[in-house]
Design a protein around this motif. Structure first.
Motif, PDB file in Angstrom:
ATOM      1  N   ASP B 118      13.499 -24.808 -30.468  1.00 52.28           N
ATOM      2  CA  ASP B 118      13.344 -23.396 -30.796  1.00 52.28           C
ATOM      3  C   ASP B 118      14.704 -22.697 -30.598  1.00 52.28           C
ATOM      4  O   ASP B 118      15.237 -22.689 -29.491  1.00 52.28           O
ATOM      5  CB  ASP B 118      12.282 -22.805 -29.847  1.00 52.28           C
ATOM      6  CG  ASP B 118      11.890 -21.398 -30.238  1.00 52.28           C
ATOM      7  OD1 ASP B 118      12.712 -20.695 -30.847  1.00 52.28           O
ATOM      8  OD2 ASP B 118      10.750 -21.006 -29.915  1.00 52.28           O
ATOM      9  N   PRO B 119      15.271 -22.125 -31.647  1.00 49.29           N
ATOM     10  CA  PRO B 119      16.600 -21.505 -31.495  1.00 49.29           C
ATOM     11  C   PRO B 119      16.594 -20.292 -30.558  1.00 49.29           C
ATOM     12  O   PRO B 119      17.645 -19.891 -30.046  1.00 49.29           O
ATOM     13  CB  PRO B 119      16.957 -21.086 -32.924  1.00 49.29           C
ATOM     14  CG  PRO B 119      15.666 -21.045 -33.671  1.00 49.29           C
ATOM     15  CD  PRO B 119      14.746 -22.020 -33.005  1.00 49.29           C
ATOM     16  N   ARG B 120      15.422 -19.736 -30.286  1.00 43.76           N
ATOM     17  CA  ARG B 120      15.363 -18.621 -29.332  1.00 43.76           C
ATOM     18  C   ARG B 120      15.557 -19.105 -27.899  1.00 43.76           C
ATOM     19  O   ARG B 120      15.717 -18.298 -26.984  1.00 43.76           O
ATOM     20  CB  ARG B 120      13.988 -17.929 -29.436  1.00 43.76           C
ATOM     21  CG  ARG B 120      13.715 -17.256 -30.773  1.00 43.76           C
ATOM     22  CD  ARG B 120      12.277 -16.780 -30.807  1.00 43.76           C
ATOM     23  NE  ARG B 120      11.355 -17.892 -30.537  1.00 43.76           N
ATOM     24  CZ  ARG B 120      10.085 -17.752 -30.162  1.00 43.76           C
ATOM     25  NH1 ARG B 120       9.580 -16.540 -29.977  1.00 43.76           N
ATOM     26  NH2 ARG B 120       9.311 -18.802 -29.974  1.00 43.76           N
ATOM     27  N   GLY B 121      15.530 -20.435 -27.695  1.00 42.45           N
ATOM     28  CA  GLY B 121      15.726 -20.951 -26.348  1.00 42.45           C
ATOM     29  C   GLY B 121      14.428 -21.451 -25.734  1.00 42.45           C
ATOM     30  O   GLY B 121      13.337 -21.209 -26.254  1.00 42.45           O
ATOM     31  N   ARG B 123      11.672 -22.230 -22.462  1.00 41.92           N
ATOM     32  CA  ARG B 123      11.106 -21.683 -21.226  1.00 41.92           C
ATOM     33  C   ARG B 123      11.052 -22.808 -20.193  1.00 41.92           C
ATOM     34  O   ARG B 123      10.422 -23.832 -20.428  1.00 41.92           O
ATOM     35  CB  ARG B 123       9.705 -21.134 -21.485  1.00 41.92           C
ATOM     36  CG  ARG B 123       9.735 -19.874 -22.378  1.00 41.92           C
ATOM     37  CD  ARG B 123       8.332 -19.432 -22.764  1.00 41.92           C
ATOM     38  NE  ARG B 123       7.516 -19.229 -21.579  1.00 41.92           N
ATOM     39  CZ  ARG B 123       6.407 -19.914 -21.293  1.00 41.92           C
ATOM     40  NH1 ARG B 123       5.956 -20.841 -22.114  1.00 41.92           N
ATOM     41  NH2 ARG B 123       5.741 -19.663 -20.197  1.00 41.92           N
ATOM     42  N   GLN B 242      20.649 -26.777 -25.260  1.00 44.55           N
ATOM     43  CA  GLN B 242      19.428 -25.978 -25.352  1.00 44.55           C
ATOM     44  C   GLN B 242      19.483 -24.836 -24.350  1.00 44.55           C
ATOM     45  O   GLN B 242      19.324 -25.050 -23.144  1.00 44.55           O
ATOM     46  CB  GLN B 242      18.208 -26.858 -25.054  1.00 44.55           C
ATOM     47  CG  GLN B 242      18.044 -28.011 -26.039  1.00 44.55           C
ATOM     48  CD  GLN B 242      16.826 -28.847 -25.691  1.00 44.55           C
ATOM     49  OE1 GLN B 242      16.795 -29.518 -24.653  1.00 44.55           O
ATOM     50  NE2 GLN B 242      15.819 -28.786 -26.520  1.00 44.55           N
ATOM     51  N   ARG B 245      15.578 -19.321 -22.461  1.00 41.48           N
ATOM     52  CA  ARG B 245      15.307 -17.895 -22.637  1.00 41.48           C
ATOM     53  C   ARG B 245      14.471 -17.348 -21.478  1.00 41.48           C
ATOM     54  O   ARG B 245      14.270 -16.152 -21.348  1.00 41.48           O
ATOM     55  CB  ARG B 245      14.602 -17.629 -23.972  1.00 41.48           C
ATOM     56  CG  ARG B 245      13.155 -18.055 -24.060  1.00 41.48           C
ATOM     57  CD  ARG B 245      12.544 -17.471 -25.355  1.00 41.48           C
ATOM     58  NE  ARG B 245      11.109 -17.582 -25.418  1.00 41.48           N
ATOM     59  CZ  ARG B 245      10.448 -18.585 -25.991  1.00 41.48           C
ATOM     60  NH1 ARG B 245      11.104 -19.579 -26.552  1.00 41.48           N
ATOM     61  NH2 ARG B 245       9.127 -18.579 -26.014  1.00 41.48           N
ATOM     62  N   GLU B 246      14.035 -18.282 -20.618  1.00 37.93           N
ATOM     63  CA  GLU B 246      13.260 -17.867 -19.456  1.00 37.93           C
ATOM     64  C   GLU B 246      13.332 -18.966 -18.400  1.00 37.93           C
ATOM     65  O   GLU B 246      13.236 -20.149 -18.734  1.00 37.93           O
ATOM     66  CB  GLU B 246      11.793 -17.659 -19.889  1.00 37.93           C
ATOM     67  CG  GLU B 246      10.908 -17.062 -18.810  1.00 37.93           C
ATOM     68  CD  GLU B 246       9.448 -16.981 -19.259  1.00 37.93           C
ATOM     69  OE1 GLU B 246       9.181 -16.475 -20.368  1.00 37.93           O
ATOM     70  OE2 GLU B 246       8.591 -17.467 -18.500  1.00 37.93           O
ATOM     71  N   THR B 253      19.205 -14.318 -21.210  1.00 37.10           N
ATOM     72  CA  THR B 253      19.808 -14.060 -22.515  1.00 37.10           C
ATOM     73  C   THR B 253      20.507 -15.328 -22.985  1.00 37.10           C
ATOM     74  O   THR B 253      21.178 -16.005 -22.205  1.00 37.10           O
ATOM     75  CB  THR B 253      20.855 -12.938 -22.382  1.00 37.10           C
ATOM     76  OG1 THR B 253      20.249 -11.869 -21.664  1.00 37.10           O
ATOM     77  CG2 THR B 253      21.300 -12.467 -23.750  1.00 37.10           C
ATOM     78  N   VAL B 254      20.289 -15.654 -24.235  1.00 38.39           N
ATOM     79  CA  VAL B 254      21.039 -16.762 -24.827  1.00 38.39           C
ATOM     80  C   VAL B 254      22.430 -16.201 -25.125  1.00 38.39           C
ATOM     81  O   VAL B 254      22.572 -15.244 -25.881  1.00 38.39           O
ATOM     82  CB  VAL B 254      20.347 -17.250 -26.111  1.00 38.39           C
ATOM     83  CG1 VAL B 254      21.182 -18.334 -26.769  1.00 38.39           C
ATOM     84  CG2 VAL B 254      18.947 -17.778 -25.783  1.00 38.39           C
TER      85      VAL B 254
END
Lengths: 273, 273
Positions: B118-121, B123, B242, B245-246, B253-254
């Motif tokens: 997931d490019p959003r990062g 968990r 990778q 994001r959490e 923050t990425v």
């Protein structure tokens, strides 16, 4: 040594699927058992350790009757044998993640019994390989055994019969394939196996024997205590009680504590074949 | 997950001999590699870690040409793939004792590449499973991976993507299948992997990149530092860089450090396929 016969989940087998998690990660447990006259010595204790291991590793517990059935098939043609029973988390899963609702896999291998130990006793050395402090897995006979392999290589390099390892805190833990008992200041002592090492089934039988265990101290055993012990012996479910006649170059006497342990193991149903 | 194809010592295979010491004791090493367009990313670093592992475990070193030949066969029909290469001490030996002059066994398995992250990062959570202090084996990707299995089960139970483990001294060690980088007080930090954990090949590529590594601190990373890091990312040879994001419920923050790492890995020849 290739097994003389083997079964996976009760069916004759010669090879293991390549995605088995026992192979991939050591994700499983094993028991090495002595059968004489078609009966497995200390069966209840082997089974208890396996079930405890399943609970601690989150493995689905096998049906005891299925395990007993596997062993009965294996012993039909060879009533005196060494049986190695391996339980793994089966095949697959993605990486380390455990497959959902995976059935465990039962692998049973039959080997000839090893020759009896030298009655004069074994020669053991102190190993430099130490067993990391690992309370989460301590006691279990799981498939992650690289430290034992490295320690055993030291034993072979020294031309000895066995080797004794310390844990990461510098206490005596185990022999490479046995538990250690030492007579220190007249008291039989054995390490607690709470932080490192394997809690052997023969050791459990000795500690469950009221007469033998009455005067035993289970706790910390330090190398300096081992170095001045008047008697040292090892316990192993296949080989029984094995006294040391030498530890790290120091001669030891095969004495009454080892003989008492041998009688206790006998009372627990362990027999020379 | 069963491999889509596999080879043992260069010959097509579907199963492993039951006396293999990789299965019996985890007596071996592995590499999980990313191939794109028929080329294995970071091959030299995978090979270097394997050879280092062979030396440290007393395994006979394989011929690099034989390993490369195995991989070339595996990639002929599938140039974009995940290859898992396992080296074991082969079959047999009596108990933990190593067989004399045993040839190692090479097992190569091919799987499809995993989907992109997931490019959003990711968990990630903190795992309660800790990695014992074990300098003798630290860094190696050996087959004794029960702690990673147990830690990964925590990740799955939490519904997270990854988990970060501490070592037996309470320091940050590794993610279950990746190395950890954290930006603490403006400095990129990563654990030294001298006492516990796996020294990843992607991590090695990042530390070998002059531009990226110039400002990095390799050493102790404590959980309280991780808890206030401005950015955290993971490195893995198959999945690349990778970002998180959490972490343990705290949003992250990425940021630019992960992007710089991604570029460094790219310079080392790692490519998205």
């Amino acid at each position: 040594m290739a097994p003389e016969a083997a079964w996976i989940d009760g069916a004759a087998a010669t090879a293991l699927p390549l995605d088995d998690r026992g192979f991939a990660y050591g994700d499983g447990l094993f028991e090495t058992m002595r059968a004489a006259g078609g009966r497995i010595a200390l069966w209840d204790l082997h089974l208890a350790r396996l079930l405890d291991g399943c609970a601690r590793l989150g493995l689905a517990a096998p049906e005891p009757a299925a395990l007993a059935g596997d062993c009965a098939i294996a012993l039909r043609d060879a009533p005196d044998a060494l049986l190695k029973l391996v339980l793994t988390r089966g095949g697959g899963g993605r990486g380390y993640a455990r497959p959902h609702a995976a059935p465990i896999r039962r692998i049973l291998m039959r080997h000839p019994l090893p020759a009896s130990s030298d009655p004069r006793g074994l020669r053991a050395v102190a190993c430099a390989t130490c067993l990391p402090l690992d309370p989460r897995l301590a006691g279990l006979k799981h498939l992650n055994r690289l430290h034992q392999v490295l320690a055993r290589a030291e034993v072979d390099a020294a031309g000895a019969d066995e080797g004794i390892c310390l844990d990461g805190a510098g206490r005596v833990a185990c022999a490479t394939a046995a538990n250690v008992f030492a007579v220190v200041d007249g008291v039989v002592c054995t390490p607690a196996i709470e932080a490192a090492g394997v809690a052997g089934v023969a050791r459990a039988a000795l500690l469950a024997d009221r007469r033998f265990a009455a005067d035993i101290r289970v706790g910390e055993l330090w190398p300096e205590q081992l170095a001045r012990a008047s008697e040292v012996f090892l316990s192993n479910a296949v080989r029984g009680v094995q006294p040391l006649r030498e530890f790290d170059g120091r001669p030891l006497t095969v004495g009454p504590a080892a003989e008492a342990a041998r009688q206790a193991l006998s009372r627990a149903g362990w027999v020379e074949s």
